[in-house]
Design a protein around this motif. Sequence first.
Motif, mmCIF file in Angstrom:
data_model
loop_
_atom_site.group_PDB
_atom_site.id
_atom_site.type_symbol
_atom_site.label_atom_id
_atom_site.label_comp_id
_atom_site.label_asym_id
_atom_site.label_seq_id
_atom_site.Cartn_x
_atom_site.Cartn_y
_atom_site.Cartn_z
ATOM 1 N N VAL A 175 7.362 0.170 -6.568
ATOM 2 C CA VAL A 175 7.878 0.916 -5.409
ATOM 3 C C VAL A 175 9.209 1.543 -5.776
ATOM 4 O O VAL A 175 9.441 2.734 -5.548
ATOM 5 N N SER A 176 10.099 0.766 -6.354
ATOM 6 C CA SER A 176 11.424 1.273 -6.740
ATOM 7 C C SER A 176 11.336 2.371 -7.798
ATOM 8 O O SER A 176 12.115 3.319 -7.776
ATOM 9 N N ASP A 177 10.376 2.250 -8.723
ATOM 10 C CA ASP A 177 10.216 3.245 -9.787
ATOM 11 C C ASP A 177 9.581 4.539 -9.307
ATOM 12 O O ASP A 177 9.980 5.619 -9.725
ATOM 13 N N ARG A 178 8.582 4.443 -8.434
ATOM 14 C CA ARG A 178 7.799 5.627 -8.064
ATOM 15 C C ARG A 178 8.304 6.372 -6.828
ATOM 16 O O ARG A 178 8.105 7.577 -6.711
ATOM 17 N N MET A 179 8.888 5.646 -5.893
ATOM 18 C CA MET A 179 9.282 6.273 -4.631
ATOM 19 C C MET A 179 10.723 6.744 -4.651
ATOM 20 O O MET A 179 11.587 6.122 -5.278
ATOM 21 N N ALA A 180 10.984 7.840 -3.944
ATOM 22 C CA ALA A 180 12.361 8.289 -3.728
ATOM 23 C C ALA A 180 13.092 7.207 -2.936
ATOM 24 O O ALA A 180 12.473 6.438 -2.191
ATOM 25 N N GLU A 181 14.395 7.170 -3.083
ATOM 26 C CA GLU A 181 15.208 6.138 -2.442
ATOM 27 C C GLU A 181 14.914 5.995 -0.948
ATOM 28 O O GLU A 181 14.792 4.876 -0.439
ATOM 29 N N VAL A 182 14.774 7.106 -0.224
ATOM 30 C CA VAL A 182 14.594 7.040 1.228
ATOM 31 C C VAL A 182 13.273 6.409 1.636
ATOM 32 O O VAL A 182 13.141 5.910 2.753
ATOM 33 N N TYR A 183 12.278 6.405 0.747
ATOM 34 C CA TYR A 183 11.006 5.750 1.051
ATOM 35 C C TYR A 183 10.961 4.344 0.476
ATOM 36 O O TYR A 183 10.429 3.430 1.108
ATOM 37 N N ALA A 184 11.507 4.156 -0.712
ATOM 38 C CA ALA A 184 11.524 2.824 -1.325
ATOM 39 C C ALA A 184 12.280 1.835 -0.450
ATOM 40 O O ALA A 184 11.837 0.699 -0.264
ATOM 41 N N LEU A 222 0.829 -1.193 0.000
ATOM 42 C CA LEU A 222 0.000 0.000 0.000
ATOM 43 C C LEU A 222 0.874 1.258 0.000
ATOM 44 O O LEU A 222 1.837 1.354 0.756
ATOM 45 N N ALA A 223 0.525 2.204 -0.874
ATOM 46 C CA ALA A 223 1.273 3.458 -0.970
ATOM 47 C C ALA A 223 0.309 4.607 -1.205
ATOM 48 O O ALA A 223 -0.795 4.404 -1.712
ATOM 49 N N ILE A 224 0.762 5.800 -0.828
ATOM 50 C CA ILE A 224 -0.031 7.007 -1.087
ATOM 51 C C ILE A 224 0.811 7.993 -1.886
ATOM 52 O O ILE A 224 2.043 7.982 -1.816
ATOM 53 N N ARG A 225 0.129 8.820 -2.662
ATOM 54 C CA ARG A 225 0.779 9.983 -3.277
ATOM 55 C C ARG A 225 0.366 11.159 -2.401
ATOM 56 O O ARG A 225 -0.816 11.478 -2.267
ATOM 57 N N VAL A 259 -4.180 6.502 -3.746
ATOM 58 C CA VAL A 259 -3.875 5.341 -2.923
ATOM 59 C C VAL A 259 -3.758 4.171 -3.888
ATOM 60 O O VAL A 259 -4.632 3.980 -4.732
ATOM 61 N N ALA A 260 -2.673 3.400 -3.786
ATOM 62 C CA ALA A 260 -2.462 2.301 -4.727
ATOM 63 C C ALA A 260 -1.730 1.150 -4.058
ATOM 64 O O ALA A 260 -1.012 1.344 -3.074
ATOM 65 N N TRP A 261 -1.950 -0.040 -4.626
ATOM 66 C CA TRP A 261 -1.207 -1.232 -4.218
ATOM 67 C C TRP A 261 -0.114 -1.448 -5.261
ATOM 68 O O TRP A 261 -0.407 -1.743 -6.414
ATOM 69 N N LEU A 262 1.145 -1.279 -4.861
ATOM 70 C CA LEU A 262 2.266 -1.324 -5.799
ATOM 71 C C LEU A 262 3.044 -2.628 -5.684
ATOM 72 O O LEU A 262 3.173 -3.193 -4.597
ATOM 73 N N THR A 263 3.588 -3.067 -6.811
ATOM 74 C CA THR A 263 4.526 -4.184 -6.805
ATOM 75 C C THR A 263 5.868 -3.659 -6.285
ATOM 76 O O THR A 263 6.113 -2.444 -6.302
ATOM 77 N N PRO A 264 6.770 -4.527 -5.850
ATOM 78 C CA PRO A 264 8.091 -4.054 -5.438
ATOM 79 C C PRO A 264 8.813 -3.259 -6.538
ATOM 80 O O PRO A 264 9.475 -2.258 -6.254
ATOM 81 N N ALA A 265 8.647 -3.664 -7.797
ATOM 82 C CA ALA A 265 9.272 -2.918 -8.902
ATOM 83 C C ALA A 265 8.674 -1.515 -9.017
ATOM 84 O O ALA A 265 9.396 -0.541 -9.248
#
Length: 168
Positions: free
Chosen positions: A120-129, A34-37, A112-118
């Motif tokens: 997560v790596s693409d969308r989030m900044a390093e400190v959150y990923a 689970l992730a939020i923008r 609000v979205a359910w992200l795959t690990p890939a």
Amino acid sequence: MLLCMSHRTGKPRSTPLHSVSVAGAVVREDGRVLAIRRADNGTWEPPGGVLELSESVEDGVRREVFEETGIKVGVERLTGVYKNVPRGVVALVFRCHPESGAEQLSEESTAVAWLTPAEVSDRMAEVYAVRVLDALREGGAAPAVRAHDGIRLLVRRRVMPVRRVPGA
């Protein structure tokens, strides 16, 4: 006004105390997280926020995830401790599982979205990923402890272990 004293000198501190935040790495059975923008800056992050003085860390995680996503969670385990060095924020991240509720937006989230690990790596900044990816590690792993500057992880210098010389 709260005056903080240094334990070393007994004089007033020149810097404020740290604040504590909590976040939930909420993992579904299919491995999506689970992730939020965020509404304030548009970044993708795991849901979380500042821990209130009167609540336990687990209650804080449950409250923050629900407020930002509409999902009620069960808290499983601490997966990492992260310090934003310039801002003095210590974040405690917990692996959670969804229990009930449906995804919804809040004042703090525009998506609000359910992200795959890939993803997560693409969308989030390093400190959150890294917080989410650390939470996906096997259950027996010790919690990660990392520091960052708000954008990138700070690499600790490796300290070479001291070897004992027999008979010394």
